[in-house]
Design an enzyme around this catalytic site. Structure first.
Site, PDB file in Angstrom:
ATOM      1  N   ASP A 287      61.882  31.189  -2.547  1.00  0.00           N
ATOM      2  CA  ASP A 287      61.955  30.526  -1.247  1.00  0.00           C
ATOM      3  C   ASP A 287      60.626  29.849  -0.959  1.00  0.00           C
ATOM      4  O   ASP A 287      59.766  30.438  -0.360  1.00  0.00           O
ATOM      5  CB  ASP A 287      62.303  31.563  -0.175  1.00  0.00           C
ATOM      6  CG  ASP A 287      62.538  30.935   1.173  1.00  0.00           C
ATOM      7  OD1 ASP A 287      62.696  29.703   1.255  1.00  0.00           O
ATOM      8  OD2 ASP A 287      62.557  31.679   2.172  1.00  0.00           O
ATOM      9  N   GLU A 321      59.124  24.187   6.745  1.00  0.00           N
ATOM     10  CA  GLU A 321      60.492  24.638   7.047  1.00  0.00           C
ATOM     11  C   GLU A 321      60.463  26.005   7.709  1.00  0.00           C
ATOM     12  O   GLU A 321      61.232  26.282   8.620  1.00  0.00           O
ATOM     13  CB  GLU A 321      61.332  24.710   5.761  1.00  0.00           C
ATOM     14  CG  GLU A 321      62.819  24.972   6.005  1.00  0.00           C
ATOM     15  CD  GLU A 321      63.207  26.447   6.027  1.00  0.00           C
ATOM     16  OE1 GLU A 321      64.337  26.735   6.430  1.00  0.00           O
ATOM     17  OE2 GLU A 321      62.385  27.313   5.682  1.00  0.00           O
ATOM     18  N   GLU A 322      59.566  26.876   7.227  1.00  0.00           N
ATOM     19  CA  GLU A 322      59.644  28.286   7.631  1.00  0.00           C
ATOM     20  C   GLU A 322      59.338  28.527   9.101  1.00  0.00           C
ATOM     21  O   GLU A 322      59.974  29.356   9.731  1.00  0.00           O
ATOM     22  CB  GLU A 322      58.714  29.145   6.765  1.00  0.00           C
ATOM     23  CG  GLU A 322      59.141  29.223   5.298  1.00  0.00           C
ATOM     24  CD  GLU A 322      60.434  29.997   5.080  1.00  0.00           C
ATOM     25  OE1 GLU A 322      61.075  30.396   6.063  1.00  0.00           O
ATOM     26  OE2 GLU A 322      60.806  30.195   3.905  1.00  0.00           O
ATOM     27  N   ASP A 351      67.792  25.400  -1.209  1.00  0.00           N
ATOM     28  CA  ASP A 351      66.985  26.397  -0.487  1.00  0.00           C
ATOM     29  C   ASP A 351      67.797  27.656  -0.210  1.00  0.00           C
ATOM     30  O   ASP A 351      67.799  28.172   0.900  1.00  0.00           O
ATOM     31  CB  ASP A 351      66.438  25.795   0.818  1.00  0.00           C
ATOM     32  CG  ASP A 351      65.506  26.754   1.542  1.00  0.00           C
ATOM     33  OD1 ASP A 351      64.980  27.674   0.890  1.00  0.00           O
ATOM     34  OD2 ASP A 351      65.321  26.593   2.761  1.00  0.00           O
ATOM     35  N   HIS A 422      61.307  36.482   2.004  1.00  0.00           N
ATOM     36  CA  HIS A 422      60.150  36.651   2.904  1.00  0.00           C
ATOM     37  C   HIS A 422      59.393  37.951   2.664  1.00  0.00           C
ATOM     38  O   HIS A 422      58.942  38.591   3.611  1.00  0.00           O
ATOM     39  CB  HIS A 422      60.586  36.572   4.383  1.00  0.00           C
ATOM     40  CG  HIS A 422      61.252  35.284   4.757  1.00  0.00           C
ATOM     41  ND1 HIS A 422      61.848  35.077   5.977  1.00  0.00           N
ATOM     42  CD2 HIS A 422      61.398  34.117   4.068  1.00  0.00           C
ATOM     43  CE1 HIS A 422      62.341  33.841   6.019  1.00  0.00           C
ATOM     44  NE2 HIS A 422      62.086  33.249   4.870  1.00  0.00           N
TER      45      HIS A 422
HETATM   46 ZN   LIG Z   1      63.599  28.560   2.422  1.00  0.00          ZN
END
Ligand SMILES: [Zn+2]
Length: 459
Positions: A287, A321-322, A351, A422
């Protein structure tokens, strides 16, 4: 129910039917040879994996506002240029700048224990002090509502087991708002994951202007269920939380944009993309450096094989993006300003992991979906032939979708995706080189044919 006999008939005959050129529809027949060349090139070696290892080994923890993210962007620009991609440029984007700082959590009683924890992105800290409070364990927003009289001055621990991401992530997103509304001093979630080896997961959280901002953090599922058992036994749980998390003034980052200009309709654009930023933990391999390498490699192979499609293929490595999606919004604003939005043929994003590719999720018209099914049939050698309605992992092309652009995501086997999502464990070690190569092949074939076929993908 399919009997064994019928199943064996299907297994015996269907590959032959699919491989007989006479039975190909027009597009599939026209592109069969070039698709095979792209598949062969993508799966001939482990170039994609080696490149993914390079970017994640040298540029891990690419959070918006960090030097590391900008270094990864510089490296991407240099390497795209050395790949010989004809057009490479960047677009400045103003992004949030949040820093974690030092942090820890521990249980003081009934049994002392250090907790693996992580602040949630965007959280405030504990004001330079150690926050010490009793814990209130709840299993849902409704339970907190019912027990709101008990929340005053407490740390609310949301022990909500993973069901599906969309449901469970609500507690990460607005847990601190609901806890603060009930008078709590901090909000701690059970990490959003179906599987854990004492691994905490970070991710974005929100505040509401109408309620106080309290710290938001995540602990492991194991720690949350331990607290639940202790609370059920009537124990009083006392906990300490220390967080230096803070938000600094906005910083400048960049989207990276690279193009193979179209030979006949250069103004028509097929966007492929990913996000170059990541959280500040782990290496962001899955990611989403993986999505970046897959789309980038697809473009590189098309160029290397000397295939210039009729339409422009544009690779966008979106920033932020996050914790903001500012890169995607800035890109959308720019293409609207340039009058290019009507000529965006497709927004194709990777993604949702780079595991075994299965096919594509599509958000657009029925007519377009049928054409894509035909193209996907070319991917039988890598098994990515399914096209389903509804796309996943398409946050960065989402703003384009809202302007009417059809969007697509690569569908992969996501069973393990949320195990690593994450966390410190999102590293190259979880990516299989052959699966990654098949993802590249899938994106390369789909992208090339959509960009080159005579008919423009209908809206
Ligand atoms: Zn992502």
């Amino acid at each position: 129910m399919i009997t064994a006999a019928i199943l064996s008939l299907i297994l015996t005959f269907s590959p032959n039917i699919a491989e007989t050129p006479e039975n190909d529809a027009g597009i599939a027949r026209e592109y069969r040879d070039v698709a095979q060349r792209l598949i062969d090139a993508a799966t001939a070696d482990h170039h994609a994996w080696d490149r993914l290892a390079y970017i994640t080994d040298y540029y891990p923890r690419r959070l918006s506002g960090s030097r590391m993210l900008e270094d990864a962007i510089d490296w991407s620009v240099e390497t795209l240029n050395s790949d010989g991609i004809p057009v490479v440029r960047t677009q400045d984007v103003t992004v949030p700048h949040w820093e974690r700082g030092n942090e820890y959590a521990r249980v003081l009683s009934p049994v002392p224990m250090e907790l693996a924890m992580m602040a949630l992105g965007g959280s405030v800290g504990t004001g330079g002090e150690v926050l010490r409070a009793e814990v209130l364990v709840v299993g849902s927003f409704d339970e907190l509502q019912e027990r709101s009289g008990e929340a005053q001055g407490r740390i609310v621990v949301w022990n909500v087991p993973f069901t599906d991401y969309g449901t469970t992530v609500q507690y990460r997103g607005r847990g601190a708002i609901e806890a603060a509304r009930a008078g709590a001093v901090a909000s701690v979630i059970r990490s959003v994951t179906p599987f854990s080896m004492q691994t905490p997961h970070t991710g974005g959280m929100r505040y509401d202007a109408l309620v106080p901002q309290i710290p938001g953090a995540a602990i492991t599922p194991e720690a949350a269920s331990w607290m639940q058992r202790m609370a059920d036994r009537g124990e009083t749980i006392e906990m300490e939380l220390y967080m230096e998390a803070r938000t600094l003034p906005d910083a400048i980052s960049r989207n990276v944009i690279a193009e193979i200009p179209g030979s006949e309709f250069p103004e028509e654009i097929v966007v492929i993309g990913c996000h170059i930023d990541s959280w500040d933990v782990g290496h962001g391999a899955m990611d989403d450096a993986g999505g970046c390498i897959v789309t980038w490699e697809a473009m590189r192979l098309i160029h290397q094989l000397g295939l210039q499609p009729k339409r422009t293929i544009r690779l966008v490595l979106f920033t932020n993006e996050e914790n903001g999606i500012r890169g995607a919004l800035a890109y959308r604003d720019k293409v609207i300003e340039n009058g290019e939005i009507e000529n965006h043929v497709l927004g194709f994003e990777v993604d949702f992991g780079v595991f075994e590719p299965l096919g594509f999720g599509f958000d657009g018209s029925e007519e377009a979906l049928h054409l894509l099914e035909e193209i996907a049939s070319l991917l039988e050698p890598v098994g990515a032939t399914a096209v389903r309605r509804g796309s996943a992992g398409t946050v960065d092309v989402g703003p384009l979708r809202r302007e009417g652009v059809p969007v697509m995501g690569l569908d992969v086997d996501t069973e393990r995706y949320f195990w690593y999502h994450h966390t410190h464990a999102d590293t190259i070690d979880i990516i299989d080189p052959d699966e990654l190569a098949r993802c590249v092949a899938s994106v390369a074939v789909m992208t090339y044919v959509v960009a080159d076929m005579t008919v423009r993908l209908p809206r």
